[in-house]
Design a protein around this motif. Sequence first.
Motif, short mmCIF file in Angstrom:
data_model
loop_
_atom_site.label_atom_id
_atom_site.label_comp_id
_atom_site.label_asym_id
_atom_site.label_seq_id
_atom_site.Cartn_x
_atom_site.Cartn_y
_atom_site.Cartn_z
N SER A 67 5.24 -21.41 -24.02
CA SER A 67 6.07 -20.88 -24.46
C SER A 67 6.42 -20.72 -22.55
O SER A 67 7.91 -20.47 -22.55
CB SER A 67 6.16 -19.68 -25.16
OG SER A 67 4.78 -19.40 -24.23
N ASN A 68 5.64 -20.96 -21.82
CA ASN A 68 6.17 -20.64 -20.23
C ASN A 68 6.40 -22.08 -19.67
O ASN A 68 5.47 -23.43 -19.82
CB ASN A 68 5.03 -20.18 -19.98
CG ASN A 68 4.97 -18.41 -20.53
OD1 ASN A 68 6.03 -18.06 -20.26
ND2 ASN A 68 4.10 -17.76 -20.94
N GLY A 69 6.66 -21.65 -18.45
CA GLY A 69 6.37 -22.99 -17.58
C GLY A 69 5.07 -23.25 -16.87
O GLY A 69 4.55 -22.04 -16.78
N ALA A 70 4.67 -24.25 -16.48
CA ALA A 70 3.62 -24.31 -15.79
C ALA A 70 3.56 -24.43 -14.61
O ALA A 70 4.44 -24.55 -13.72
CB ALA A 70 3.44 -25.73 -16.06
N ALA A 71 2.22 -24.04 -13.92
CA ALA A 71 2.28 -23.74 -12.14
C ALA A 71 0.42 -24.14 -12.02
O ALA A 71 -0.09 -23.46 -12.71
CB ALA A 71 2.46 -22.34 -12.04
N VAL A 72 0.44 -24.34 -11.38
CA VAL A 72 -0.94 -24.36 -10.91
C VAL A 72 -1.60 -23.36 -9.60
O VAL A 72 -0.49 -23.69 -8.60
CB VAL A 72 -1.27 -26.03 -10.32
CG1 VAL A 72 -2.74 -26.27 -9.66
CG2 VAL A 72 -1.36 -26.94 -11.72
N VAL A 73 -1.69 -22.83 -9.31
CA VAL A 73 -1.87 -21.84 -8.19
C VAL A 73 -2.99 -22.04 -7.52
O VAL A 73 -4.85 -22.04 -8.45
CB VAL A 73 -1.63 -20.22 -8.30
CG1 VAL A 73 -1.69 -19.85 -7.48
CG2 VAL A 73 -0.44 -20.59 -9.31
N LEU A 74 -3.72 -22.57 -6.33
CA LEU A 74 -5.01 -21.98 -5.43
C LEU A 74 -5.42 -20.47 -5.49
O LEU A 74 -4.94 -19.56 -5.52
CB LEU A 74 -4.46 -22.45 -3.85
CG LEU A 74 -5.88 -22.87 -3.37
CD1 LEU A 74 -6.49 -23.97 -3.72
CD2 LEU A 74 -5.71 -22.92 -1.88
N SER A 111 -10.73 -22.69 -6.35
CA SER A 111 -10.66 -23.15 -7.78
C SER A 111 -8.92 -23.41 -7.84
O SER A 111 -8.41 -22.73 -6.81
CB SER A 111 -11.04 -21.88 -8.25
OG SER A 111 -10.83 -20.50 -8.19
N ILE A 112 -8.48 -23.78 -8.35
CA ILE A 112 -7.40 -24.12 -8.97
C ILE A 112 -7.30 -23.68 -10.14
O ILE A 112 -8.31 -22.95 -11.36
CB ILE A 112 -6.58 -25.71 -9.19
CG1 ILE A 112 -6.91 -26.17 -7.96
CG2 ILE A 112 -6.11 -26.05 -10.59
CD1 ILE A 112 -6.21 -26.26 -7.39
N VAL A 113 -5.91 -22.64 -10.39
CA VAL A 113 -6.00 -21.91 -11.35
C VAL A 113 -4.92 -22.18 -12.44
O VAL A 113 -3.62 -22.79 -11.01
CB VAL A 113 -5.38 -20.21 -11.42
CG1 VAL A 113 -5.03 -19.55 -13.08
CG2 VAL A 113 -7.17 -19.45 -10.82
N LEU A 114 -4.07 -22.60 -13.42
CA LEU A 114 -4.02 -23.33 -14.12
C LEU A 114 -2.82 -22.62 -15.49
O LEU A 114 -3.56 -21.61 -15.67
CB LEU A 114 -4.03 -24.92 -15.11
CG LEU A 114 -3.30 -25.30 -15.97
CD1 LEU A 114 -2.28 -26.29 -15.52
CD2 LEU A 114 -4.10 -26.53 -16.22
N PHE A 115 -2.10 -22.33 -15.16
CA PHE A 115 -1.03 -21.03 -15.25
C PHE A 115 0.15 -22.11 -16.47
O PHE A 115 0.52 -23.01 -16.18
CB PHE A 115 0.00 -20.75 -15.60
CG PHE A 115 -0.49 -19.02 -14.51
CD1 PHE A 115 -1.04 -18.71 -15.46
CD2 PHE A 115 -1.12 -19.31 -12.53
CE1 PHE A 115 -1.73 -17.30 -14.29
CE2 PHE A 115 -1.76 -18.53 -12.08
CZ PHE A 115 -2.58 -17.37 -12.95
N GLY A 116 0.15 -21.51 -17.60
CA GLY A 116 1.31 -22.24 -18.73
C GLY A 116 1.60 -20.75 -19.81
O GLY A 116 1.86 -19.85 -19.65
N ASP A 117 0.66 -21.03 -20.65
CA ASP A 117 0.67 -20.28 -21.79
C ASP A 117 -0.57 -18.86 -21.56
O ASP A 117 -0.81 -17.79 -21.76
CB ASP A 117 0.18 -20.13 -23.84
CG ASP A 117 1.97 -20.91 -24.14
OD1 ASP A 117 2.31 -21.05 -23.54
OD2 ASP A 117 1.64 -21.65 -25.36
N SER A 118 -1.37 -19.91 -20.69
CA SER A 118 -2.41 -18.91 -19.83
C SER A 118 -2.60 -19.23 -19.06
O SER A 118 -2.27 -19.97 -18.43
CB SER A 118 -3.93 -18.81 -21.42
OG SER A 118 -4.92 -17.81 -20.39
#
Length: 138
Positions: A67-74, A111-118
């Motif tokens: 349901s949400n757009g994806a992102a990679v955050v440091l 670390s890498i944090v992967l966002f999308g649904d969670s």
Amino acid sequence: MQFTLLASALMALAASAVSASPVSNEARMILDVWAPTIISPNASTVWTEGQQYNVTWDTSNAPVNISNGAAVVLGKDGKLTNTTLVSGFDLRQGWVTVTCPSDVIPEDDYSIVLFGDSGDQSEQFTITTSLEGVLSDL
């Protein structure tokens, strides 16, 4: 008086039961939360500032709807930074290419944090400067 109080309580209970109706299966599918396991980077990964790397994750149990757009955050020292490395990709792809920022302090707690649904966080890894990378190759 007791009858009025009892009747009022029953009416309030009935009204709350109507407003708390169960979520339909269709709505429940849209609300599915997926936290994919990040494969890379991992604890043995070393990135050099300014270089490109693939961030990869397991897609074997991906939901049909994300349901949400994806992102990679440091991330740094277990916390999010304000550095979004990439966004707007399809999480079902299982990988995305990012450029390691050149304005970070070389350390071993990134670390890498992967966002999308969670959000899902990778293991901590190391970022070095391009100078450190050259010196270690000598």
